[in-house]
Design a protein around this motif. Structure first.
Motif, PDB file in Angstrom:
ATOM      1  N   ALA A 119       0.829  -1.210   0.000  1.00  0.00           N
ATOM      2  CA  ALA A 119       0.000   0.000   0.000  1.00  0.00           C
ATOM      3  C   ALA A 119       0.861   1.258   0.000  1.00  0.00           C
ATOM      4  O   ALA A 119       0.585   2.211  -0.738  1.00  0.00           O
ATOM      5  N   VAL A 120       1.898   1.278   0.825  1.00  0.00           N
ATOM      6  CA  VAL A 120       2.737   2.482   0.867  1.00  0.00           C
ATOM      7  C   VAL A 120       3.627   2.571  -0.367  1.00  0.00           C
ATOM      8  O   VAL A 120       3.934   3.676  -0.840  1.00  0.00           O
ATOM      9  N   ASP A 121       4.025   1.435  -0.925  1.00  0.00           N
ATOM     10  CA  ASP A 121       4.761   1.470  -2.193  1.00  0.00           C
ATOM     11  C   ASP A 121       3.890   2.067  -3.293  1.00  0.00           C
ATOM     12  O   ASP A 121       4.405   2.684  -4.235  1.00  0.00           O
ATOM     13  N   GLY A 122       2.555   1.889  -3.158  1.00  0.00           N
ATOM     14  CA  GLY A 122       1.628   2.464  -4.125  1.00  0.00           C
ATOM     15  C   GLY A 122       1.283   3.918  -3.867  1.00  0.00           C
ATOM     16  O   GLY A 122       0.450   4.481  -4.575  1.00  0.00           O
ATOM     17  N   GLY A 123       1.889   4.521  -2.848  1.00  0.00           N
ATOM     18  CA  GLY A 123       1.718   5.945  -2.612  1.00  0.00           C
ATOM     19  C   GLY A 123       0.915   6.328  -1.390  1.00  0.00           C
ATOM     20  O   GLY A 123       0.858   7.510  -1.025  1.00  0.00           O
ATOM     21  N   ILE A 124       0.256   5.374  -0.727  1.00  0.00           N
ATOM     22  CA  ILE A 124      -0.498   5.705   0.482  1.00  0.00           C
ATOM     23  C   ILE A 124       0.476   6.031   1.610  1.00  0.00           C
ATOM     24  O   ILE A 124       1.484   5.355   1.793  1.00  0.00           O
ATOM     25  N   ARG A 125       0.162   7.068   2.349  1.00  0.00           N
ATOM     26  CA  ARG A 125       1.041   7.494   3.444  1.00  0.00           C
ATOM     27  C   ARG A 125       0.323   7.544   4.794  1.00  0.00           C
ATOM     28  O   ARG A 125       0.894   7.996   5.774  1.00  0.00           O
ATOM     29  N   GLN A 126      -0.903   7.073   4.857  1.00  0.00           N
ATOM     30  CA  GLN A 126      -1.687   7.087   6.087  1.00  0.00           C
ATOM     31  C   GLN A 126      -2.152   5.661   6.388  1.00  0.00           C
ATOM     32  O   GLN A 126      -2.844   5.054   5.572  1.00  0.00           O
ATOM     33  N   VAL A 127      -1.741   5.135   7.532  1.00  0.00           N
ATOM     34  CA  VAL A 127      -2.018   3.757   7.901  1.00  0.00           C
ATOM     35  C   VAL A 127      -2.736   3.748   9.253  1.00  0.00           C
ATOM     36  O   VAL A 127      -2.317   4.460  10.173  1.00  0.00           O
ATOM     37  N   VAL A 128      -3.805   2.963   9.366  1.00  0.00           N
ATOM     38  CA  VAL A 128      -4.532   2.867  10.637  1.00  0.00           C
ATOM     39  C   VAL A 128      -4.715   1.393  10.995  1.00  0.00           C
ATOM     40  O   VAL A 128      -5.163   0.595  10.169  1.00  0.00           O
ATOM     41  N   TYR A 130      -1.346   5.107  12.739  1.00  0.00           N
ATOM     42  CA  TYR A 130      -2.176   5.270  13.940  1.00  0.00           C
ATOM     43  C   TYR A 130      -2.532   3.895  14.485  1.00  0.00           C
ATOM     44  O   TYR A 130      -3.026   3.033  13.751  1.00  0.00           O
ATOM     45  N   GLU A 131      -2.282   3.686  15.770  1.00  0.00           N
ATOM     46  CA  GLU A 131      -2.667   2.461  16.451  1.00  0.00           C
ATOM     47  C   GLU A 131      -3.810   2.767  17.411  1.00  0.00           C
ATOM     48  O   GLU A 131      -3.705   3.674  18.244  1.00  0.00           O
ATOM     49  N   LEU A 132      -4.889   2.001  17.317  1.00  0.00           N
ATOM     50  CA  LEU A 132      -6.066   2.207  18.157  1.00  0.00           C
ATOM     51  C   LEU A 132      -6.295   0.971  19.021  1.00  0.00           C
ATOM     52  O   LEU A 132      -6.343  -0.147  18.510  1.00  0.00           O
ATOM     53  N   ASP A 133      -6.434   1.177  20.318  1.00  0.00           N
ATOM     54  CA  ASP A 133      -6.771   0.067  21.208  1.00  0.00           C
ATOM     55  C   ASP A 133      -7.154   0.618  22.574  1.00  0.00           C
ATOM     56  O   ASP A 133      -7.102   1.833  22.804  1.00  0.00           O
ATOM     57  N   THR A 185       1.269   7.282  16.090  1.00  0.00           N
ATOM     58  CA  THR A 185       0.379   7.846  17.096  1.00  0.00           C
ATOM     59  C   THR A 185      -0.480   6.726  17.661  1.00  0.00           C
ATOM     60  O   THR A 185      -1.144   6.006  16.909  1.00  0.00           O
ATOM     61  N   ALA A 186      -0.454   6.557  18.983  1.00  0.00           N
ATOM     62  CA  ALA A 186      -1.277   5.544  19.651  1.00  0.00           C
ATOM     63  C   ALA A 186      -2.442   6.230  20.344  1.00  0.00           C
ATOM     64  O   ALA A 186      -2.243   7.191  21.100  1.00  0.00           O
ATOM     65  N   LEU A 187      -3.657   5.754  20.086  1.00  0.00           N
ATOM     66  CA  LEU A 187      -4.865   6.350  20.645  1.00  0.00           C
ATOM     67  C   LEU A 187      -5.635   5.319  21.446  1.00  0.00           C
ATOM     68  O   LEU A 187      -5.975   4.246  20.931  1.00  0.00           O
ATOM     69  N   ASP A 188      -5.926   5.641  22.706  1.00  0.00           N
ATOM     70  CA  ASP A 188      -6.719   4.737  23.540  1.00  0.00           C
ATOM     71  C   ASP A 188      -8.201   5.014  23.295  1.00  0.00           C
ATOM     72  O   ASP A 188      -8.747   5.994  23.766  1.00  0.00           O
ATOM     73  N   VAL A 189      -8.817   4.123  22.530  1.00  0.00           N
ATOM     74  CA  VAL A 189     -10.219   4.281  22.149  1.00  0.00           C
ATOM     75  C   VAL A 189     -10.944   2.948  22.275  1.00  0.00           C
ATOM     76  O   VAL A 189     -10.334   1.881  22.261  1.00  0.00           O
ATOM     77  N   ASP A 190     -12.264   3.028  22.366  1.00  0.00           N
ATOM     78  CA  ASP A 190     -13.134   1.865  22.319  1.00  0.00           C
ATOM     79  C   ASP A 190     -13.783   1.845  20.942  1.00  0.00           C
ATOM     80  O   ASP A 190     -14.596   2.729  20.617  1.00  0.00           O
ATOM     81  N   LEU A 191     -13.443   0.880  20.129  1.00  0.00           N
ATOM     82  CA  LEU A 191     -13.933   0.834  18.754  1.00  0.00           C
ATOM     83  C   LEU A 191     -15.411   0.502  18.659  1.00  0.00           C
ATOM     84  O   LEU A 191     -16.001   0.643  17.585  1.00  0.00           O
ATOM     85  N   ALA A 206      -9.459  11.972  14.120  1.00  0.00           N
ATOM     86  CA  ALA A 206      -9.336  13.239  13.400  1.00  0.00           C
ATOM     87  C   ALA A 206      -8.573  14.268  14.214  1.00  0.00           C
ATOM     88  O   ALA A 206      -7.719  15.007  13.683  1.00  0.00           O
ATOM     89  N   ALA A 207      -8.836  14.330  15.516  1.00  0.00           N
ATOM     90  CA  ALA A 207      -8.151  15.297  16.375  1.00  0.00           C
ATOM     91  C   ALA A 207      -6.662  15.011  16.472  1.00  0.00           C
ATOM     92  O   ALA A 207      -5.863  15.921  16.740  1.00  0.00           O
ATOM     93  N   ALA A 208      -6.278  13.754  16.232  1.00  0.00           N
ATOM     94  CA  ALA A 208      -4.864  13.380  16.297  1.00  0.00           C
ATOM     95  C   ALA A 208      -4.133  13.639  14.991  1.00  0.00           C
ATOM     96  O   ALA A 208      -2.934  13.361  14.892  1.00  0.00           O
ATOM     97  N   GLY A 209      -4.849  14.151  13.984  1.00  0.00           N
ATOM     98  CA  GLY A 209      -4.194  14.513  12.736  1.00  0.00           C
ATOM     99  C   GLY A 209      -4.572  13.680  11.532  1.00  0.00           C
ATOM    100  O   GLY A 209      -4.071  13.918  10.428  1.00  0.00           O
ATOM    101  N   PHE A 210      -5.459  12.704  11.708  1.00  0.00           N
ATOM    102  CA  PHE A 210      -5.900  11.886  10.583  1.00  0.00           C
ATOM    103  C   PHE A 210      -6.576  12.759   9.526  1.00  0.00           C
ATOM    104  O   PHE A 210      -7.413  13.611   9.839  1.00  0.00           O
ATOM    105  N   ASP A 211      -6.220  12.537   8.268  1.00  0.00           N
ATOM    106  CA  ASP A 211      -6.753  13.315   7.151  1.00  0.00           C
ATOM    107  C   ASP A 211      -7.742  12.455   6.378  1.00  0.00           C
ATOM    108  O   ASP A 211      -7.347  11.541   5.658  1.00  0.00           O
TER     109      ASP A 211
END
Length: 270
Positions: free
Chosen positions: A77-86, A108-111, A135-141, A151-156
């Motif tokens: 995915a990143v070789d194909g140009g994507i620069r945002q991973v979640v 971004y890591e969510l857990d 960026t690690a975010l403590d969230v309940d999915l 989004a507040a952490a910078g996700f575009d």
């Protein structure tokens, strides 16, 4: 696993996955190397307890193949140009630290908080440094606010994203899986990618193997075998990767150990 808060039974499964990664990393000719997996296992005092049964061994073999497949998916995915991973429900994943990311990748890591607290402590003790912007975010999915936190952490949300939902859907109810996918879809710009296991019929999973009874008791099935069809109806172009073909690609055999381990989907947002 010692944390400042309670750890759910589902979260504790991250230790068994880390143990599989540690064993594979120590094997000659392993499909990947995770230099931190053994530290998680050792710090937690994790032991398997008893000799694994046939289904448990199949799950371990499957986890090895899955790990390598998802490594390749993300790097592709990143070789194909994507620069945002979640990574929703990232658990004790260490890809931010062990994969060769190109410049400009934001991951971004969510857990849940206890998982991330334990993870940060162990990695700090190892002197680990991420190889991308992490960026690690403590969230309940299963809650309603994780998208706003992201989004507040910078996700575009206007940029394409590589999503990896590893080993999660089977632990969700159908409504929880739909809620997660609806939110994820709303955050996915055209060209975004999503990888996850194909939906399972878990009604008879692990039958005859008491060594996995504690694990399969946690499985709720998510959308089951209809997961791919659901994605196809909601703006995703779904590509299926059968497990036997993936295993052969990596020089490993796979011989029908159960229809609930059927491979993977990689989907692209229209």
């Amino acid at each position: 696993m010692t944390t400042s808060g309670p750890l759910s039974p589902v979260s504790r499964t991250a230790l068994s996955v880390a143990n599989v990664r540690a064993l594979e990393s120590e094997r000659p000719g392993g499909l990947f190397t995770d230099p931190y997996a053994r530290a998680f296992v050792r710090t937690a005092g994790y032991t398997t307890g008893r000799k694994p049964g046939p289904y448990a061994l199949a799950l371990a073999h499957y986890t090895v193949i899955r790990t390598r497949f998802y490594d390749d998916y993300l790097l592709g995915a990143v070789d194909g140009g994507i620069r945002q991973v979640v990574l929703p429900a990232a658990g004790l994943d260490t890809r931010a630290y062990r994969l060769p990311w190109p410049d400009g990748v934001r991951l971004y890591e969510l857990d849940l908080p206890p998982v991330l607290e334990f993870k940060e402590r162990v990695l700090a003790g190892q002197g680990a440094a991420p190889r991308c912007e992490r960026t690690a975010l403590d969230v309940d999915l299963t809650g309603a606010d994780w998208a706003a936190r992201l989004a507040a952490a910078g996700f575009d949300r206007e940029a394409p994203t590589a999503w990896l939902v590893e080993g999660l859907f089977v632990y969700l109810t159908e409504d929880e899986a739909v809620g997660l996918l609806d939110t994820l879809g709303g955050l996915s710009a055209p060209g975004s990618r999503l990888a996850h296991e194909r939906g399972r019929d878990v009604s008879a999973a692990g039958a005859g193997d008491p060594t996995v009874a504690h694990l399969v008791a946690l499985w709720k099935g998510g959308l089951g075998t209809g997961l791919g069809d659901w994605l196809g109806r909601h703006g995703w172009n779904v590509e299926t990767h059968p497990l036997d073909a993936v295993a052969e690609r990596y020089g490993r055999s796979w011989s029908g150990t159960g229809p609930d381990m059927a491979g993977f989907h990689v989907s692209t947002r229209s």
